[in-house]
Design a protein around this motif. Structure first.
Motif, PDB file in Angstrom:
ATOM      1  N   ILE A   1      51.158 -17.481  -0.401  1.00 19.08           N
ATOM      2  CA  ILE A   1      50.296 -17.186  -1.545  1.00 19.08           C
ATOM      3  C   ILE A   1      48.954 -16.609  -1.090  1.00 19.08           C
ATOM      4  CG2 ILE A   1      49.229 -19.470  -1.715  1.00 19.08           C
ATOM      5  CD1 ILE A   1      49.474 -19.169  -4.789  1.00 19.08           C
ATOM      6  N   SER A   2      48.484 -16.997   0.098  1.00 16.18           N
ATOM      7  CA  SER A   2      47.223 -16.450   0.604  1.00 16.18           C
ATOM      8  C   SER A   2      47.362 -14.958   0.879  1.00 16.18           C
ATOM      9  CB  SER A   2      46.798 -17.180   1.883  1.00 16.18           C
ATOM     10  OG  SER A   2      46.530 -18.538   1.617  1.00 16.18           O
TER      11      SER A   2
ATOM     12  N   GLY B   1      30.314 -15.178   4.311  1.00 18.44           N
ATOM     13  CA  GLY B   1      30.381 -16.595   3.978  1.00 18.44           C
ATOM     14  C   GLY B   1      31.742 -16.985   3.424  1.00 18.44           C
ATOM     15  N   ALA B   2      32.306 -16.124   2.593  1.00 19.32           N
ATOM     16  CA  ALA B   2      33.644 -16.386   2.063  1.00 19.32           C
ATOM     17  C   ALA B   2      34.681 -16.368   3.179  1.00 19.32           C
ATOM     18  CB  ALA B   2      33.988 -15.345   0.997  1.00 19.32           C
ATOM     19  N   LEU B   3      34.539 -15.429   4.120  1.00 18.43           N
ATOM     20  CA  LEU B   3      35.465 -15.361   5.256  1.00 18.43           C
ATOM     21  C   LEU B   3      35.372 -16.627   6.103  1.00 18.43           C
ATOM     22  CD1 LEU B   3      37.459 -13.529   6.867  1.00 18.43           C
ATOM     23  CD2 LEU B   3      35.477 -12.760   8.191  1.00 18.43           C
ATOM     24  N   ALA B   4      34.145 -17.050   6.421  1.00 15.99           N
ATOM     25  CA  ALA B   4      33.958 -18.259   7.231  1.00 15.99           C
ATOM     26  C   ALA B   4      34.494 -19.489   6.518  1.00 15.99           C
ATOM     27  CB  ALA B   4      32.476 -18.440   7.560  1.00 15.99           C
TER      28      ALA B   4
ATOM     29  N   ARG C   1      37.606 -14.527   1.283  1.00 21.17           N
ATOM     30  CA  ARG C   1      37.963 -15.952   1.325  1.00 21.17           C
ATOM     31  C   ARG C   1      39.434 -16.126   1.698  1.00 21.17           C
ATOM     32  NH1 ARG C   1      36.331 -20.664  -2.482  1.00 21.17           N
ATOM     33  NH2 ARG C   1      34.842 -19.154  -3.288  1.00 21.17           N
ATOM     34  N   TYR C   2      40.312 -15.328   1.066  1.00 24.88           N
ATOM     35  CA  TYR C   2      41.738 -15.546   1.278  1.00 24.88           C
ATOM     36  C   TYR C   2      42.279 -14.798   2.487  1.00 24.88           C
ATOM     37  CZ  TYR C   2      41.688 -18.286  -2.897  1.00 24.88           C
ATOM     38  OH  TYR C   2      41.405 -19.274  -3.808  1.00 24.88           O
ATOM     39  N   ILE C   3      41.602 -13.756   2.941  1.00 24.97           N
ATOM     40  CA  ILE C   3      41.934 -13.212   4.260  1.00 24.97           C
ATOM     41  C   ILE C   3      41.628 -14.268   5.311  1.00 24.97           C
ATOM     42  CG2 ILE C   3      41.159 -11.581   6.038  1.00 24.97           C
ATOM     43  CD1 ILE C   3      41.039  -9.432   3.933  1.00 24.97           C
ATOM     44  N   GLY C   4      40.472 -14.924   5.159  1.00 21.46           N
ATOM     45  CA  GLY C   4      40.136 -16.005   6.074  1.00 21.46           C
ATOM     46  C   GLY C   4      41.159 -17.120   6.043  1.00 21.46           C
ATOM     47  N   THR C   5      41.609 -17.479   4.845  1.00 22.04           N
ATOM     48  CA  THR C   5      42.614 -18.540   4.730  1.00 22.04           C
ATOM     49  C   THR C   5      43.957 -18.091   5.287  1.00 22.04           C
ATOM     50  OG1 THR C   5      41.497 -19.354   2.739  1.00 22.04           O
ATOM     51  CG2 THR C   5      43.746 -20.118   3.123  1.00 22.04           C
TER      52      THR C   5
END
Length: 448
Positions: free
Chosen positions: A60-61, A276-279, A403-407
């Protein structure tokens, strides 16, 4: 430039609008968190191996990360309410497909589609929020409640997953989510105001293709790399990810109307919001997404105990998210504080894999959850404030993409760290990354 708001019924109240907008992230996170609790049961039913279980958790990510920018631009150009309702119907259909999946491939495919639908729900709902709540105070309150849904969804999803698994089986929660998505589509069409950008942009096909291929190759390479990092297929996938990422940057720099305006990165607030979203995705979400699977795989906890772990973490996140509106901090400094607290929580969680103790676990989970809870409204506010008023969909799209690339990248990285260094090694690494990111953002915020 301002976002245009289509006429809506005079009886529509902002409280009702906010409730429906907050239902979108709540539904997305409820659905996202279900396999975190039921991964062993789902894998057993689908006869999935170790790699298959990673796809059950993380597919899903991938679906979320790839179309977020595209859905943001679609929402800005063609109507945010229209994109939200279409996303809700697609979400309902994809959830039903997952509930009926006969094998891992079908389930993972359904989860990717759910991710794409979730992207539409997130970007459109945030775009509408930016258009409806324009005053600083009302926007701060609205983003606090919206961000709180991220924490509430994880905890409620854990409890629902454990309860419905016991009553109906591994796919029990998905029947409920499908019905909820259909209800959101109908209510959204009737209640939400329509809004769109004043000057629509053309679709960036080349940007969509290069970004999508790059993220898919990266996630596939990292997932397969757990088995053998020297495998030629893994090397080729990671190389393809690098090439596609470079191509995406070139396309965005040369395009007359890019899906991601490179000029936005000259804004410190936008840079903090994106990085920040990536981290947060790598250091916070991915660690807490994979940790329940580790504890169940090591027979430290059962599904009910694991649901309690997730519920403690998410309850702290929910409570803190609702209260951050009282903090006299800029969104950037709130994010800095959030990452420091989340990092401290990860550090406090070390030692539990060797001997479980609720007296040790509960305080650590509350600290970690508090950090995540403060990060959500900070990122929500930054995603809206850091872009021009008529590009709210782009702002939320970029923020959620990062955010979701990071996840998506972080879960296989965390899994590899657990295999190589143990659970404590992975926790210390995530803690160090969160604190290092916070220090960098604190320096960058001085330029904002």
């Amino acid at each position: 430039m301002t976002a245009t708001l289509a006429p809506t019924r005079p009886t529509t109240r902002t409280g009702t609008v906010l409730a429906l907008l907050c239902a979108a992230p709540l539904l997305v996170i409820l659905n996202y968190s279900t396999p975190l609790i039921l991964a062993p049961q789902t894998a057993a039913h689908l006869h999935a191996g170790e790699t298959g279980q990673t796809w059950i958790i993380n597919a899903i990510s991938l679906g979320l990360a790839v179309p977020l920018l595209t859905s943001g631009n679609l929402a800005d150009n063609h109507g945010r309410r229209r994109v939200l309702t279409a996303g809700a119907w697609l979400f309902a259909a994809a959830v039903l497909l997952a509930a009926l999946a006969p094998n891992t491939a079908v389930f993972a495919t359904a989860r990717v589609i759910q991710g794409a639908a979730s992207a539409a729900l997130l970007t459109a709902s945030l775009g509408i929020m930016g258009a409806v709540f324009t005053g600083p105070d009302e926007r701060r309150r609205a983003t606090a409640v919206y961000g709180a849904m991220m924490g509430l969804g994880v905890g409620a999803g854990a409890v629902l997953a454990a309860g419905l698994d016991a009553a109906l089986g591994w796919n029990g929660p998905y029947w409920l989510y499908a019905a909820a998505a259909a209800a959101l589509a109908v209510a959204g069409r009737l209640v939400l105001p329509e809004s769109r950008a004043e000057h629509p942009r053309r679709a960036d096909i080349a940007g969509t293709v290069t970004l999508g291929l790059g993220v898919a190759a990266l996630m596939s390479g990292l997932t397969l790399g757990r088995q053998d990092w020297s495998d030629p297929v893994v090397v080729a996938l990671l190389a393809a990810a690098a090439v596609c990422s470079a191509a995406f940057i070139v396309v965005q720099l040369r395009a007359r109307e890019p899906m991601l305006d490179p000029g936005l990165f000259a804004r410190p607030a936008f840079l903090i919001a994106s990085l920040g979203a990536l981290a947060t995705g790598i250091a916070v979400i991915s660690m807490m997404s994979y940790l329940p699977t580790v504890y169940q795989s090591d027979s430290v906890l059962g599904s009910v105990e694991t649901a309690v772990v997730v519920a403690l973490w998410s309850t702290a996140a929910f409570v803190v998210s609702l209260q951050v509106k009282r903090f006299n901090l800029t969104p950037a400094m709130l994010l800095v504080l959030a990452l420091v607290v989340a990092g401290a929580g990860s550090a406090l969680l070390t030692g539990l894999s060797d001997g479980w103790s609720w007296w040790h676990a509960a305080p650590a989970l509350l600290v970690a959850g508090a950090g995540y809870g403060a990060a959500n409204p900070a990122l929500t506010r930054l995603s809206i404030d850091s872009v021009p008023a008529d590009r709210g969909g782009m702002g939320s799209g970029v923020n959620n993409t990062m955010r979701y690339i990071g996840t998506a990248a972080g879960i296989p990285i965390v899994a590899t760290l657990v295999d190589a260094t143990g659970t404590d090694g992975a926790l210390w690494t995530c803690a160090a990354l969160a604190v290092a990111a916070a220090a960098g953002f604190a320096l960058l915020s001085r330029r904002a």
